[in-house]
Design a protein around this motif. Structure first.
Motif, PDB file in Angstrom:
ATOM      1  N   THR A 295       0.866  -1.178   0.000  1.00 53.41           N
ATOM      2  CA  THR A 295       0.000   0.000   0.000  1.00 53.41           C
ATOM      3  C   THR A 295       0.900   1.225   0.000  1.00 53.41           C
ATOM      4  OG1 THR A 295      -1.773  -1.124   1.204  1.00 53.41           O
ATOM      5  CG2 THR A 295      -1.766   1.281   1.245  1.00 53.41           C
ATOM      6  N   ALA A 296       0.809   2.007  -1.062  1.00 55.57           N
ATOM      7  CA  ALA A 296       1.652   3.197  -1.201  1.00 55.57           C
ATOM      8  C   ALA A 296       0.809   4.443  -0.989  1.00 55.57           C
ATOM      9  CB  ALA A 296       2.304   3.231  -2.576  1.00 55.57           C
ATOM     10  N   MET A 297       1.308   5.353  -0.165  1.00 56.10           N
ATOM     11  CA  MET A 297       0.583   6.576   0.138  1.00 56.10           C
ATOM     12  C   MET A 297       0.928   7.665  -0.884  1.00 56.10           C
ATOM     13  SD  MET A 297      -0.725   5.133   2.720  1.00 56.10           S
ATOM     14  CE  MET A 297      -1.707   6.400   3.495  1.00 56.10           C
ATOM     15  N   VAL A 298       0.136   8.710  -0.892  1.00 54.70           N
ATOM     16  CA  VAL A 298       0.400   9.867  -1.762  1.00 54.70           C
ATOM     17  C   VAL A 298       1.655  10.579  -1.247  1.00 54.70           C
ATOM     18  CG1 VAL A 298      -0.479  12.097  -2.526  1.00 54.70           C
ATOM     19  CG2 VAL A 298      -2.034  10.139  -2.323  1.00 54.70           C
ATOM     20  N   PRO A 299       2.631  10.858  -2.103  1.00 55.59           N
ATOM     21  CA  PRO A 299       3.870  11.473  -1.623  1.00 55.59           C
ATOM     22  C   PRO A 299       3.784  12.970  -1.359  1.00 55.59           C
ATOM     23  CG  PRO A 299       4.005  11.092  -3.975  1.00 55.59           C
ATOM     24  CD  PRO A 299       2.704  10.491  -3.528  1.00 55.59           C
ATOM     25  N   VAL A 300       2.796  13.655  -1.956  1.00 53.19           N
ATOM     26  CA  VAL A 300       2.705  15.100  -1.808  1.00 53.19           C
ATOM     27  C   VAL A 300       1.246  15.533  -1.860  1.00 53.19           C
ATOM     28  CG1 VAL A 300       2.964  15.495  -4.294  1.00 53.19           C
ATOM     29  CG2 VAL A 300       3.587  17.309  -2.691  1.00 53.19           C
TER      30      VAL A 300
END
Length: 444
Positions: A295-300
């Motif tokens: 699960t990858a989160m929004v970086p910005v």
């Protein structure tokens, strides 16, 4: 007398010792696998071998060598000039003090010059100014004001030339990576001090001989130096260095093609090969991912844009992998998952990460921002460093990107995304998101 030399040596040694302690205790080294190098690259042979293959580094080193021999000769002979030509040795102390002040201003002025002029014309302009200084110096005679004026014309560009050469050598690291397929950063950056020391050794080796030829030996005074001795000395101090510098200028003008624009193009081309290393690794290992999902989160934080709608064709076409694009609302960039920093691009506008379960991702800030050469970007991580989800890894000054007339869209992509059984973008175009929102769900 010996007391003066003792205290001179004491001050030098104390300063060197204390500054060495400051470096030793104040520098933090990060140990990681990326810093391990099993290949023996020590010694001058390795440097010369790398120089031959990296032509831009080779030519700038040769040009700088001729230039260095020329300026070292002049700088080393200035004291002899004040002592035996002018008969006013204290004038050298005056010159040294002026050089110290002027040097600070010269270095401080470099960013403005670098912004206004490309390196090649700036280098040629600096050497032209120095040659004019030598010409005036050669006819100044015992006129202190004219000697100091000529000496400053010769000295003022020296810090600027040093920085120009240093920047080209630094850029040659990416040039070598692009041309040869591997980075030789430590070797490339060792070239400048190597050439400096080599040029200094040559000039220092002949200074004593020049003094003997010109009759400037023990017991000599300005009144005992004949017109013939003065002519010999001036040939050595002005004519020969001028020839050396002209050779260096000619080599630089004809052979150096690594401009700021060319370096930006090279870095952009290297970015496109970001995922290739993982294709190679996956074919050797058989699989790319060790665990089942990520699960990858929004970086910005910002507004979501469909990746295929961005104005960069490399990202829009999917060549850099699938992912998401975001028009940022602030300049803080966070780690989207737990993992290791694989690459921090030299221009600081992009970071490559690999998750703890082996999934590679790229965070790229802006379109065409490689041209900014790091201006307005700060990275808070190093290659090989482990980061945790939500940790700030980068910051950028958005107004600087817009002032440069560039697109500030942030691209977040995953290399070799076609190997995943499931790759779902969880944020919709037009949505406002923060770094705590889920961006992508991936399954093996």
């Amino acid at each position: 007398d010996d007391r003066g030399w003792f205290w001179f040596a004491f001050i030098v040694c104390a300063t060197a010792f204390l500054s060495a302690l400051a470096v030793g205790f104040g520098t933090r080294e990060v140990e990681n696998d990326l810093r391990k190098n099993e290949e023996d690259t020590a010694g001058i042979g390795a440097v010369l071998k790398m120089l031959v293959k990296n032509d831009q580094l080779l030519w700038v080193a040769i040009a700088y060598l001729f230039y260095g021999i020329g300026i070292n000769l002049v700088n080393a002979l200035e004291l002899y000039y004040f002592t035996y030509i002018m008969g006013f040795s204290k004038g050298f102390s005056i010159l040294s003090f002026i050089n110290m002040i002027v040097g600070l201003f010269s270095v401080s002025f470099f960013p403005f010059l670098a912004k206004k002029f490309n390196r090649k014309p700036l280098f040629i302009g600096c050497l032209t100014m120095m040659l004019i200084g030598l010409a005036v110096f050669s006819v100044a005679g015992s006129n202190l004001a004219l000697v100091l004026f000529a000496a400053e014309l010769f000295f003022i560009p020296q810090p600027v030339v040093f920085l120009i050469v240093l920047m080209i050598i630094t850029d040659s690291v990416e040039y070598g990576q692009w041309k040869l397929g591997h980075r030789d950063e430590s070797l490339a950056l060792s070239v400048r001090p190597l050439v400096d020391k080599f040029g200094g050794a040559i000039s220092n080796g002949v200074v004593g001989q020049i003094a003997v030829l010109a009759g400037m030996t023990t017991g000599a005074t300005a009144s005992s130096i004949t017109a013939s001795d003065q002519f010999t000395f001036k040939i050595m101090m002005f004519a020969i260095p001028a020839v050396m510098m002209l050779i260096g200028m000619f080599i630089f003008a004809k052979k150096i093609t690594l401009t700021e624009e060319r370096h930006a193009q090279i870095v952009a081309e290297l970015e496109k090969t970001w995922g290739d290393q993982f294709s190679s690794e996956s074919s050797e290992a058989g699989v790319l991912i060790k665990d089942d999902e990520l699960t990858a989160m929004v970086p910005v934080a910002g507004k979501v844009v469909a990746l295929n709608d961005v104005s960069d064709p490399t990202f829009a076409s999917g060549k850099m992998g699938s992912g998401v694009a975001i028009v940022p609302s602030d300049g803080k960039v966070y780690a989207p998952f737990d993992g290791v920093v694989k690459t921090v691009f030299v221009t600081r506008h992009a970071i490559g990460l690999v998750s703890d379960n082996g999934i590679p991702a790229l965070i790229h800030v802006g379109i065409g921002t490689v041209k900014m050469k790091g201006t307005g970007f700060v990275t808070y991580v190093n290659e090989g460093q482990h980061v945790t989800k939500g940790e700030q890894i980068m910051e950028f000054w958005d107004p600087a990107i817009k002032k440069a007339g560039l697109d500030d869209t942030v691209m977040f992509t995953f290399a070799n995304s076609d190997l995943f059984e499931k790759f779902e973008v969880e944020v919709k175009p037009g949505a406002e998101v923060s770094h705590t929102d889920v961006a992508v769900e991936i399954e093996k």
